[in-house]
Design an enzyme around this catalytic site. Structure first.
Site, PDB file in Angstrom:
ATOM      1  N   LYS A  22       0.843  -1.114  -0.005  1.00 45.54           N
ATOM      2  CA  LYS A  22      -0.002  -0.211  -0.094  1.00 45.54           C
ATOM      3  C   LYS A  22       0.896   1.321  -0.017  1.00 45.54           C
ATOM      4  CE  LYS A  22      -1.831   1.655   4.050  1.00 45.54           C
ATOM      5  NZ  LYS A  22      -1.632   3.254   4.315  1.00 45.54           N
ATOM      6  N   ASN A  23       1.811   1.209   0.882  1.00 44.34           N
ATOM      7  CA  ASN A  23       2.544   2.533   0.865  1.00 44.34           C
ATOM      8  C   ASN A  23       3.694   2.636  -0.326  1.00 44.34           C
ATOM      9  OD1 ASN A  23       1.227   3.246   3.375  1.00 44.34           O
ATOM     10  ND2 ASN A  23       3.229   2.645   4.773  1.00 44.34           N
ATOM     11  N   CYS A 124      -4.121  13.380  13.037  1.00 44.91           N
ATOM     12  CA  CYS A 124      -5.001  12.149  12.953  1.00 44.91           C
ATOM     13  C   CYS A 124      -4.941  11.395  14.311  1.00 44.91           C
ATOM     14  CB  CYS A 124      -4.541  11.221  11.675  1.00 44.91           C
ATOM     15  SG  CYS A 124      -3.169  10.520  12.032  1.00 44.91           S
ATOM     16  N   ARG A 129       0.956  15.062  12.993  1.00 44.90           N
ATOM     17  CA  ARG A 129       1.540  14.671  11.548  1.00 44.90           C
ATOM     18  C   ARG A 129       1.426  15.782  10.610  1.00 44.90           C
ATOM     19  NH1 ARG A 129      -0.950   9.000   9.757  1.00 44.90           N
ATOM     20  NH2 ARG A 129       1.013   8.817   8.489  1.00 44.90           N
ATOM     21  N   ASP A 314       4.718   0.725  12.065  1.00 40.65           N
ATOM     22  CA  ASP A 314       3.726   0.240  11.662  1.00 40.65           C
ATOM     23  C   ASP A 314       3.466  -1.213  12.236  1.00 40.65           C
ATOM     24  OD1 ASP A 314       2.827   2.469  10.558  1.00 40.65           O
ATOM     25  OD2 ASP A 314       3.301   1.870   8.136  1.00 40.65           O
ATOM     26  N   ARG A 407      -8.617  -0.408   4.599  1.00 43.11           N
ATOM     27  CA  ARG A 407      -7.758   0.510   3.894  1.00 43.11           C
ATOM     28  C   ARG A 407      -6.332   0.012   3.600  1.00 43.11           C
ATOM     29  NH1 ARG A 407      -6.346   4.836   7.350  1.00 43.11           N
ATOM     30  NH2 ARG A 407      -4.964   5.213   5.877  1.00 43.11           N
TER      31      ARG A 407
HETATM   32  C1  UD1 Z   1       4.569   7.027   6.229  1.00 38.91           C
HETATM   33  C2  UD1 Z   1       3.627   5.833   6.241  1.00 38.91           C
HETATM   34  C3  UD1 Z   1       3.184   5.269   7.652  1.00 38.91           C
HETATM   35  C4  UD1 Z   1       4.224   5.253   8.653  1.00 38.91           C
HETATM   36  C5  UD1 Z   1       5.256   6.430   8.529  1.00 38.91           C
HETATM   37  C6  UD1 Z   1       6.486   6.157   9.226  1.00 38.91           C
HETATM   38  C7  UD1 Z   1       2.663   5.983   4.221  1.00 38.91           C
HETATM   39  C8  UD1 Z   1       1.277   6.306   3.088  1.00 38.91           C
HETATM   40  N1  UD1 Z   1       2.431   6.018   5.090  1.00 38.91           N
HETATM   41  O1  UD1 Z   1       3.692   7.939   6.856  1.00 38.91           O
HETATM   42  O2  UD1 Z   1       2.366   3.966   7.303  1.00 38.91           O
HETATM   43  O3  UD1 Z   1       3.835   4.892   9.805  1.00 38.91           O
HETATM   44  O4  UD1 Z   1       5.616   6.676   7.243  1.00 38.91           O
HETATM   45  O5  UD1 Z   1       6.926   4.839   8.879  1.00 38.91           O
HETATM   46  O6  UD1 Z   1       3.708   5.765   3.377  1.00 38.91           O
HETATM   47  N2  UD1 Z   1       6.755  14.618  10.095  1.00 38.91           N
HETATM   48  C9  UD1 Z   1       6.968  16.396  10.531  1.00 38.91           C
HETATM   49  N3  UD1 Z   1       6.957  16.981   9.557  1.00 38.91           N
HETATM   50  C10 UD1 Z   1       6.693  16.773   8.192  1.00 38.91           C
HETATM   51  C11 UD1 Z   1       6.595  15.467   7.932  1.00 38.91           C
HETATM   52  C12 UD1 Z   1       6.570  14.553   9.115  1.00 38.91           C
HETATM   53  O7  UD1 Z   1       6.987  16.739  11.662  1.00 38.91           O
HETATM   54  O8  UD1 Z   1       6.447  17.514   7.270  1.00 38.91           O
HETATM   55  C13 UD1 Z   1       6.784  13.975  11.526  1.00 38.91           C
HETATM   56  C14 UD1 Z   1       5.504  13.152  11.540  1.00 38.91           C
HETATM   57  O9  UD1 Z   1       4.562  13.807  12.563  1.00 38.91           O
HETATM   58  C15 UD1 Z   1       6.101  11.947  12.378  1.00 38.91           C
HETATM   59  C16 UD1 Z   1       7.417  11.724  11.752  1.00 38.91           C
HETATM   60  O10 UD1 Z   1       7.890  12.893  11.038  1.00 38.91           O
HETATM   61  O11 UD1 Z   1       6.163  11.898  13.765  1.00 38.91           O
HETATM   62  C17 UD1 Z   1       7.424  10.672  10.678  1.00 38.91           C
HETATM   63  O12 UD1 Z   1       6.534  10.878   9.628  1.00 38.91           O
HETATM   64  P1  UD1 Z   1       6.458  10.458   8.081  1.00 38.91           P
HETATM   65  O13 UD1 Z   1       7.801   9.737   7.990  1.00 38.91           O
HETATM   66  O14 UD1 Z   1       6.509  11.613   7.406  1.00 38.91           O
HETATM   67  O15 UD1 Z   1       5.082   9.509   8.053  1.00 38.91           O
HETATM   68  P2  UD1 Z   1       4.159   9.567   6.897  1.00 38.91           P
HETATM   69  O16 UD1 Z   1       4.745   9.701   5.561  1.00 38.91           O
HETATM   70  O17 UD1 Z   1       3.003  10.361   7.380  1.00 38.91           O
END
Ligand code: UD1
Length: 432
Positions: A22-23, A124, A129, A314, A407
């Site tokens: 999925k990711n 969420c 996030r 995850d 999902r």
């Molecule tokens: C993706 C995955 C999710 C997984 C996560 C961490 C998908 C669709 N989702 O989520 O399943 O749990 O990676 O492996 O692939 N952060 C910030 N600012 C930003 C972006 C992120 O502070 O601009 C923080 C987030 O709040 C979180 C951390 O960085 O605490 C990691 O987030 P991120 O790696 O971006 O996760 P996702 O891409 O949302």
């Protein structure tokens, strides 16, 4: 809303086919927006998140053709995405609210059309996030970003400009978004402290097959030489390491033996190491993993989530649940998201012994038994943890709100039934 009814106590044995990730699929779908030629994605999982992303692309002017296909004896989908002309540049609130990954249209639309409007996702169930890294990086690449009425309005005059970016967090989402944007930028973009998750490697490989020039794939420094145009391609989505890890736990928690067909052991090295330390037998093959816990006595282990190749957040909820069946105490520490123990109160209702300390860690003590109960989870992976608890609980467990599971877990109940689980879906209409 459908529910799952599980009667616990069955040892799971047999084969489970692991689906496309999925990711990986979600950013790959959005990467098709970078070209006016067709992009064919094979080994696509049949998941509601994929359908949601497809609906969003239809709004942007993409035509999508779906075909059934069989890969390694497993039925899956093959989609052709064609966007000769973009007719919309807005990702509306209703889409982003349901699926945060809708924000993957940001990088491609801005790079190709110079304008995009994206509803800000907001927080969420598992944490705040924010998107600050995505947005500040695009600004450093020359975009003008404004937040108006809950929407990000991003504009660029001409092409984005390549630059040297240093991420303060190795964010998966920001790495994907900026990687896609950088392919069509002018000059070189360097992303330092890029995320190294295998799904990013899959995206980078597909972008290169479309004519992009990305090097450093699999490392934390990605270099992208921008090109003027990308072309179509055919790409097979990698298999889902989180789905494989989840079913590995299903084998271990029921003291069963499951062969995970198509699973890639190389992407699951840290979880496999933990399973072995607990006392589970794990055999690694080129295209499968065998997890065997028959007659095994398990010992608790500490785990701490981390960026890849560390322990995946995850899989935290699933491993925490497994620790309930191990001797001794295990400390589970969550470092990626600030609110990811929402499964714990539900597990406590089933007889678990878990103490959560603040938001970051939990002490899990092995218990003799769990007891079936009606439960509900607030996110996808936590919902799978409750299914795992139901598989070993005495009596009946009803897992509510399974739209979370739909999902991200393709044909969940069929896959578990095939290895001997007593699990069925209760349709909303059958309830009353
Ligand atoms: C993706 C995955 C999710 C997984 C996560 C961490 C998908 C669709 N989702 O989520 O399943 O749990 O990676 O492996 O692939 N952060 C910030 N600012 C930003 C972006 C992120 O502070 O601009 C923080 C987030 O709040 C979180 C951390 O960085 O605490 C990691 O987030 P991120 O790696 O971006 O996760 P996702 O891409 O949302």
């Amino acid at each position: 809303m459908d529910k799952l009814k599980i009667r616990g106590g069955k040892r799971l044995e047999g084969k489970i086919f692991i689906s496309g990730a999925k990711n990986a699929a979600l950013p790959l779908i959005c990467a098709s927006l970078l070209t006016d030629e067709p992009v064919i994605l094979t080994n696509m999982p049949m998941l509601s998140d994929v359908s949601s992303m497809n609906k969003l692309l239809l709004q942007l002017g993409t035509t999508i053709e779906a075909r059934d296909e069989i890969i390694n004896n497993n039925a899956c989908k093959n989609y052709t995405y064609s966007t000769p002309k973009l007719t919309g540049l807005i990702a509306p609130y209703d889409y982003v609210r349901k699926m945060r990954a809708s924000y993957y249209v940001l990088g491609p639309l801005l790079a190709r059309e110079g304008h995009v409007e994206l509803s800000l996702p907001g927080g969420c169930a598992i944490g705040a996030r924010p998107m600050d890294i995505h947005l500040s990086s695009l600004e450093q690449m020359g975009a003008k970003i404004e937040i108006k009425n809950g929407y990000v309005h991003a504009d660029v005059n001409g092409r984005l400009k390549g630059t040297h970016l240093v991420f303060n967090i190795a964010s998966v989402g920001a790495t994907c978004n900026i990687l896609m944007a950088a392919t069509l930028a002018e000059g070189e973009t360097i992303i330092e402290n890029a995320a190294r998750e295998p799904e990013i490697g899959d995206l980078a490989n597909m972008l290169n097959s479309m004519g992009a020039k990305i090097s450093g794939i699999g490392t934390s420094v990605l270099k992208v030489q921008g090109v003027e145009k990308l072309h179509g391609t055919t790409h097979k989505v990698i298999t889902d390491r989180i789905e494989a890890g989840s079913y590995a736990v299903a084998a271990a928690i029921t003291r069963g033996r499951i062969e995970l067909i198509n699973a890639q052991a190389s992407t699951l090295q840290t979880p496999i190491k933990i399973l072995r330390k607990m006392g589970v037998h794990v055999e690694e093959y080129e295209n499968s993993i065998v997890v065997d816990a028959v007659d095994c006595t398990l010992t608790g282990q500490d785990i701490m989530t981390d960026y890849y190749p560390g322990f995946p957040t995850d899989l935290q909820a699933q491993f925490l649940t497994l620790m309930l069946t191990a001797n001794g105490a295990s400390m589970v520490t969550e470092t990626i998201f600030e609110n990811r123990f929402m499964h714990v109160p539900e597990l406590l209702r089933m007889g678990a012994n878990i103490n959560v300390h603040g938001h970051a860690s939990a002490i899990v003590r092995g218990v003799d038994k769990l007891y079936g109960a009606p439960v509900m989870a607030t996110d996808l992976r936590a919902s799978f943890a409750l299914v795992l608890a139901g598989l070993i609980a005495e009596g009946e467990t009803i897992v509510n709100r399974i739209y979370h599971l739909d999902r991200g877990y393709e044909k969940l109940e069929q896959k578990l039934q095939a290895v001997g689980a007593d699990i069925e879906r209760i349709k909303e209409t059958e309830e009353e």
